[in-house]
Design a protein around this motif. Structure first.
Motif, PDB file in Angstrom:
ATOM      1  N   GLY A 265       0.821  -1.210   0.000  1.00 36.53           N
ATOM      2  CA  GLY A 265       0.000   0.000   0.000  1.00 36.53           C
ATOM      3  C   GLY A 265       0.852   1.256   0.000  1.00 36.53           C
ATOM      4  N   LEU A 266       1.936   1.244   0.757  1.00 38.96           N
ATOM      5  CA  LEU A 266       2.863   2.373   0.789  1.00 38.96           C
ATOM      6  C   LEU A 266       3.495   2.595  -0.585  1.00 38.96           C
ATOM      7  CD1 LEU A 266       4.156   4.407   2.792  1.00 38.96           C
ATOM      8  CD2 LEU A 266       5.961   2.731   3.165  1.00 38.96           C
ATOM      9  N   ALA A 267       3.840   1.506  -1.265  1.00 39.48           N
ATOM     10  CA  ALA A 267       4.444   1.613  -2.595  1.00 39.48           C
ATOM     11  C   ALA A 267       3.455   2.190  -3.603  1.00 39.48           C
ATOM     12  CB  ALA A 267       4.930   0.236  -3.053  1.00 39.48           C
ATOM     13  N   VAL A 268       2.217   1.705  -3.579  1.00 41.06           N
ATOM     14  CA  VAL A 268       1.199   2.217  -4.504  1.00 41.06           C
ATOM     15  C   VAL A 268       0.911   3.683  -4.197  1.00 41.06           C
ATOM     16  CG1 VAL A 268      -1.195   1.978  -5.273  1.00 41.06           C
ATOM     17  CG2 VAL A 268       0.186  -0.067  -4.854  1.00 41.06           C
ATOM     18  N   GLY A 269       0.836   4.041  -2.918  1.00 39.21           N
ATOM     19  CA  GLY A 269       0.595   5.423  -2.551  1.00 39.21           C
ATOM     20  C   GLY A 269       1.731   6.358  -2.918  1.00 39.21           C
ATOM     21  N   SER A 270       2.942   5.819  -3.064  1.00 40.16           N
ATOM     22  CA  SER A 270       4.106   6.626  -3.430  1.00 40.16           C
ATOM     23  C   SER A 270       4.295   6.732  -4.939  1.00 40.16           C
ATOM     24  CB  SER A 270       5.375   6.012  -2.809  1.00 40.16           C
ATOM     25  OG  SER A 270       5.260   5.912  -1.413  1.00 40.16           O
ATOM     26  N   THR A 271       3.439   6.063  -5.709  1.00 43.03           N
ATOM     27  CA  THR A 271       3.583   6.038  -7.167  1.00 43.03           C
ATOM     28  C   THR A 271       2.856   7.216  -7.795  1.00 43.03           C
ATOM     29  OG1 THR A 271       3.633   3.623  -7.107  1.00 43.03           O
ATOM     30  CG2 THR A 271       3.230   4.656  -9.245  1.00 43.03           C
ATOM     31  N   PRO A 272       3.543   8.089  -8.531  1.00 44.82           N
ATOM     32  CA  PRO A 272       2.841   9.157  -9.253  1.00 44.82           C
ATOM     33  C   PRO A 272       1.860   8.545 -10.246  1.00 44.82           C
ATOM     34  CG  PRO A 272       5.215   9.555  -9.216  1.00 44.82           C
ATOM     35  CD  PRO A 272       5.003   8.157  -8.731  1.00 44.82           C
ATOM     36  N   SER A 273       0.583   8.802 -10.053  1.00 39.28           N
ATOM     37  CA  SER A 273      -0.428   8.169 -10.893  1.00 39.28           C
ATOM     38  C   SER A 273      -1.655   9.064 -10.973  1.00 39.28           C
ATOM     39  CB  SER A 273      -0.813   6.793 -10.320  1.00 39.28           C
ATOM     40  OG  SER A 273      -1.950   6.277 -10.967  1.00 39.28           O
ATOM     41  N   ARG A 274      -2.302   9.067 -12.113  1.00 40.62           N
ATOM     42  CA  ARG A 274      -3.528   9.827 -12.275  1.00 40.62           C
ATOM     43  C   ARG A 274      -4.679   9.219 -11.468  1.00 40.62           C
ATOM     44  NH1 ARG A 274      -2.795   7.426 -17.314  1.00 40.62           N
ATOM     45  NH2 ARG A 274      -2.189   9.418 -18.217  1.00 40.62           N
ATOM     46  N   TYR A 275      -4.485   7.982 -10.996  1.00 41.57           N
ATOM     47  CA  TYR A 275      -5.556   7.291 -10.286  1.00 41.57           C
ATOM     48  C   TYR A 275      -5.411   7.363  -8.770  1.00 41.57           C
ATOM     49  CZ  TYR A 275      -5.897   5.220 -14.943  1.00 41.57           C
ATOM     50  OH  TYR A 275      -5.996   5.034 -16.291  1.00 41.57           O
ATOM     51  N   ARG A 276      -4.405   8.059  -8.274  1.00 40.01           N
ATOM     52  CA  ARG A 276      -4.136   8.005  -6.830  1.00 40.01           C
ATOM     53  C   ARG A 276      -5.324   8.498  -6.011  1.00 40.01           C
ATOM     54  NH1 ARG A 276      -2.049  10.540  -2.353  1.00 40.01           N
ATOM     55  NH2 ARG A 276      -0.628   9.239  -1.106  1.00 40.01           N
ATOM     56  N   ARG A 277      -5.898   9.630  -6.369  1.00 43.95           N
ATOM     57  CA  ARG A 277      -7.023  10.152  -5.595  1.00 43.95           C
ATOM     58  C   ARG A 277      -8.211   9.203  -5.659  1.00 43.95           C
ATOM     59  NH1 ARG A 277      -8.716  16.371  -6.133  1.00 43.95           N
ATOM     60  NH2 ARG A 277      -6.638  16.501  -5.231  1.00 43.95           N
ATOM     61  N   GLN A 278      -8.446   8.616  -6.819  1.00 44.01           N
ATOM     62  CA  GLN A 278      -9.532   7.648  -6.959  1.00 44.01           C
ATOM     63  C   GLN A 278      -9.318   6.451  -6.037  1.00 44.01           C
ATOM     64  OE1 GLN A 278      -9.719   6.023 -10.912  1.00 44.01           O
ATOM     65  NE2 GLN A 278     -11.351   4.560 -10.429  1.00 44.01           N
TER      66      GLN A 278
ATOM     67  N   GLY B  67     -14.825  19.819 -18.751  1.00 38.86           N
ATOM     68  CA  GLY B  67     -14.654  18.406 -19.088  1.00 38.86           C
ATOM     69  C   GLY B  67     -13.237  17.917 -19.068  1.00 38.86           C
ATOM     70  N   SER B  68     -12.369  18.483 -19.897  1.00 38.86           N
ATOM     71  CA  SER B  68     -11.016  17.957 -20.050  1.00 38.86           C
ATOM     72  C   SER B  68     -10.034  18.542 -19.046  1.00 38.86           C
ATOM     73  CB  SER B  68     -10.501  18.236 -21.469  1.00 38.86           C
ATOM     74  OG  SER B  68     -10.443  19.636 -21.697  1.00 38.86           O
ATOM     75  N   LEU B  69     -10.456  19.525 -18.249  1.00 38.42           N
ATOM     76  CA  LEU B  69      -9.564  20.167 -17.293  1.00 38.42           C
ATOM     77  C   LEU B  69      -9.997  19.850 -15.865  1.00 38.42           C
ATOM     78  CD1 LEU B  69      -9.182  23.726 -18.870  1.00 38.42           C
ATOM     79  CD2 LEU B  69      -7.568  21.823 -19.013  1.00 38.42           C
ATOM     80  N   GLU B  70      -9.039  19.938 -14.948  1.00 41.19           N
ATOM     81  CA  GLU B  70      -9.356  19.795 -13.528  1.00 41.19           C
ATOM     82  C   GLU B  70      -8.511  20.770 -12.729  1.00 41.19           C
ATOM     83  OE1 GLU B  70      -8.373  16.064 -11.773  1.00 41.19           O
ATOM     84  OE2 GLU B  70      -6.436  15.906 -12.775  1.00 41.19           O
ATOM     85  N   LEU B  71      -9.018  21.120 -11.549  1.00 39.10           N
ATOM     86  CA  LEU B  71      -8.317  22.021 -10.647  1.00 39.10           C
ATOM     87  C   LEU B  71      -7.803  21.199  -9.474  1.00 39.10           C
ATOM     88  CD1 LEU B  71      -7.803  25.110 -10.556  1.00 39.10           C
ATOM     89  CD2 LEU B  71      -9.722  25.264  -8.959  1.00 39.10           C
TER      90      LEU B  71
ATOM     91  N   LEU C 222      -1.922  26.167  -3.399  1.00 35.13           N
ATOM     92  CA  LEU C 222      -1.860  26.437  -4.827  1.00 35.13           C
ATOM     93  C   LEU C 222      -2.979  25.694  -5.541  1.00 35.13           C
ATOM     94  CD1 LEU C 222       1.999  25.982  -5.398  1.00 35.13           C
ATOM     95  CD2 LEU C 222       0.765  27.952  -4.462  1.00 35.13           C
ATOM     96  N   PHE C 223      -3.668  26.392  -6.426  1.00 35.68           N
ATOM     97  CA  PHE C 223      -4.688  25.768  -7.266  1.00 35.68           C
ATOM     98  C   PHE C 223      -4.113  25.652  -8.670  1.00 35.68           C
ATOM     99  CE2 PHE C 223      -7.041  27.494  -3.746  1.00 35.68           C
ATOM    100  CZ  PHE C 223      -8.007  26.525  -3.484  1.00 35.68           C
ATOM    101  N   VAL C 224      -3.854  24.409  -9.068  1.00 33.30           N
ATOM    102  CA  VAL C 224      -3.194  24.141 -10.345  1.00 33.30           C
ATOM    103  C   VAL C 224      -4.246  23.692 -11.354  1.00 33.30           C
ATOM    104  CG1 VAL C 224      -1.401  22.834 -11.521  1.00 33.30           C
ATOM    105  CG2 VAL C 224      -1.114  23.457  -9.105  1.00 33.30           C
TER     106      VAL C 224
ATOM    107  N   ARG D 217      -2.580  13.956 -15.376  1.00 30.60           N
ATOM    108  CA  ARG D 217      -2.549  13.858 -13.919  1.00 30.60           C
ATOM    109  C   ARG D 217      -1.290  13.127 -13.439  1.00 30.60           C
ATOM    110  NH1 ARG D 217      -6.067  14.531  -9.645  1.00 30.60           N
ATOM    111  NH2 ARG D 217      -4.746  14.517  -7.795  1.00 30.60           N
ATOM    112  N   ALA D 218      -0.889  12.080 -14.163  1.00 25.85           N
ATOM    113  CA  ALA D 218       0.308  11.334 -13.738  1.00 25.85           C
ATOM    114  C   ALA D 218       1.541  12.236 -13.731  1.00 25.85           C
ATOM    115  CB  ALA D 218       0.524  10.133 -14.643  1.00 25.85           C
ATOM    116  N   ALA D 219       1.695  13.042 -14.780  1.00 28.16           N
ATOM    117  CA  ALA D 219       2.835  13.955 -14.844  1.00 28.16           C
ATOM    118  C   ALA D 219       2.757  15.008 -13.746  1.00 28.16           C
ATOM    119  CB  ALA D 219       2.880  14.627 -16.224  1.00 28.16           C
ATOM    120  N   LEU D 220       1.534  15.448 -13.427  1.00 23.39           N
ATOM    121  CA  LEU D 220       1.366  16.446 -12.385  1.00 23.39           C
ATOM    122  C   LEU D 220       1.733  15.874 -11.013  1.00 23.39           C
ATOM    123  CD1 LEU D 220       0.465  19.383 -12.142  1.00 23.39           C
ATOM    124  CD2 LEU D 220      -1.851  18.557 -11.659  1.00 23.39           C
TER     125      LEU D 220
END
Length: 479
Positions: free
Chosen positions: A245-258, A401-405, A456-458, A465-468
């Motif tokens: 779980g620690l490894a998955v949580g440390s992985t930059p991923s667009r799905y982390r918040r999900q 649609g295609s953007l997120e804050l 900061l609001f990006v 998301r993964a790159a962010l």
């Protein structure tokens, strides 16, 4: 059956809401709900299957530990790995021995039985600690130490409990066998967690967007595989599942918040199920016989034994007296001791009921006393960070649609603290839309200096998301 399950879950939500309103920890409320549903309560449900309770507890605890690791990350725990490791090993052993000595004087138990009781209550509880820290503002280093300790000390306490049960049950079993069992469980659990954690990081960093809806399934599979693989080879599945779980949580991923949102709900369901089932296993009519001794043991554990264990484990670590005092007070007990008590019950050892009922008092006293006063004590010791101002998102981007804050809170030890906006290294398609500072919103310029406490609001495309997340990980590096 579905009607009954739905009614119990709906009741648990109502109980959690009521507990929050009156300031009672929800874990105690769930335990009370289980007792009310039991054979000695108005629910009248007959339940005395310790094996089933043990199985439910193991699955629920694995889910809670995985969520705890997922909600954290290695970069947050790196700086506290040594003190957390000492608290998880030396602290657990000292707690088990001192609690055993107290139990030997308070209860009609053998010396090994007393130390077994000490081992059962030796670890802090993941569910209780994670739930408490989520709503407190204890200083970052202390909170992270407690997070790491509670994720790592459960496997040590579990291995000690299993070894002591074998020692009592098998005349040929001795201290060398106990030591070997503990070392084997921790070593194999560590290796399994590291190897499968590395595999999980590689996989989750490369999951295509086309299967985004199935990512929670992949995460549950990772948790089950890690626990099962470690357990099959004789290692600690609990240590392995926390590390994965620690490894998955440390992985930059667009799905982390999900994933974090999904597993928070799953962990809450696990807590409800665990405590209700364990509450069903408690028979209130059996409690008065051990009430005084149980309360005395709980008081000694809270006031004397845990602080002494912290003092010994952190003797050569850079903590102040006030910080050690808070770490000593923060030794919350919860589901883990009760789950371990079901190990004792299912083993049919003599005095198993006495141990189980004593553990009940330790858990209730610890959760009610320490869980409700932790932040108050921290504030009195001057160890609470100021609460960040609540700032509503200044832009509405759903319609696009295609953007997120995405929000990012700046801490004093982050790499970007003191840097200018133009130095942040954002991708070209992302920008700092607004900086929230001291309750005000600031339109940023390239020369705007980022300060500790800023939010900061990006604004960025959802697809990046993964790159962010990778950029955020660089921002969080300690200076």
């Amino acid at each position: 059956m579905l009607l009954l399950v739905g009614a119990v879950l709906a009741g648990s939500i109502a109980v959690a809401f009521g507990a929050a309103r009156v300031g009672v920890p929800s874990l105690v409320a769930f335990l009370a709900l289980g007792m009310l549903l039991g054979s000695d309560g108005p629910g009248g449900i007959e339940f005395d299957d310790a094996e089933l309770a043990r199985s439910v507890g193991i699955v629920g605890l694995a889910a809670i530990l995985y969520e705890g690791g997922l909600s954290t990350s290695w970069r947050r725990l790196r700086a506290v790995a040594v003190p957390a490791g000492l608290l998880s090993t030396v602290g657990v052993v000292v707690t088990a021995v001192l609690t055993g000595a107290a139990a030997y004087l308070l209860f009609d138990l053998s010396w090994l039985g007393s130390v077994l009781l000490g081992a059962v209550v030796a670890s802090t509880d993941a569910a209780a600690v994670f739930a408490t820290l989520r709503y407190t503002h204890i200083r970052r280093r202390l909170a992270r130490t407690l997070e790491a300790e509670t994720g790592l000390n459960d496997p040590v306490a579990i291995a000690l409990t299993i070894g002591l049960i074998d020692w009592i049950d098998k005349p040929s079993f001795g201290f060398p066998d106990l030591l070997l069992l503990v070392v084997r469980q921790l070593t194999l659990g560590l290796l399994t967690g590291v190897v499968l954690g590395a595999v999980a990081m590689w996989v989750f960093a490369r999951l295509p967007q086309s299967i985004g809806a199935f990512v929670p399934v992949a995460s549950v599979a990772a948790a089950a595989l890690s626990f099962g693989a470690a357990d099959v080879i004789g290692g600690s599945g609990f240590l392995a599942v926390y590390l994965v779980g620690l490894a998955v949580g440390s992985t930059p991923s667009r799905y982390r918040r999900q994933l974090v949102t999904f597993h928070e709900g799953l962990a809450f369901l696990a807590q409800v199920t665990m405590f209700i089932v364990l509450g069903l296993l408690v028979f209130p009519s059996d409690l008065p016989a051990v009430a005084l001794a149980g309360l005395a043991l709980a008081g000694l554990l809270v006031v004397v034994i845990r602080p002494v264990a912290v003092l010994i484990a952190t003797a050569f670590q850079n903590f102040t007296t006030r910080e050690r005092a808070l770490l000593g007070w923060a030794g919350l007990r919860g589901a883990v001791p009760i789950v371990l008590a079901t190990f004792v019950l299912s083993s049919d050892l003599g005095k198993a009921e006495t141990i189980f009922n004593a553990v009940f008092f330790v858990v209730v006293v610890s959760t009610l006393v320490q869980g409700t006063t932790l932040e108050w004590i921290a504030a009195r010791l001057g160890l609470v960070d100021p609460r960040p101002a609540l700032v509503a998102a200044p832009l509405e981007v759903d319609a696009l649609g295609s953007l997120e804050l995405v929000e990012f809170d700046v801490a004093g030890d982050h790499a970007i603290s003191g840097a200018e906006v133009r130095e942040l290294g954002l991708p070209r398609s992302a920008l700092i839309a607004v900086v929230a500072r001291h309750g005000e919103t600031i339109p940023p310029r390239g020369t705007t200096v980022i300060q500790p406490g800023d939010r900061l609001f990006v604004l960025a495309p959802r697809a990046m998301r993964a790159a962010l997340e990778d950029v955020f990980s660089r921002w969080r590096r300690r200076v």
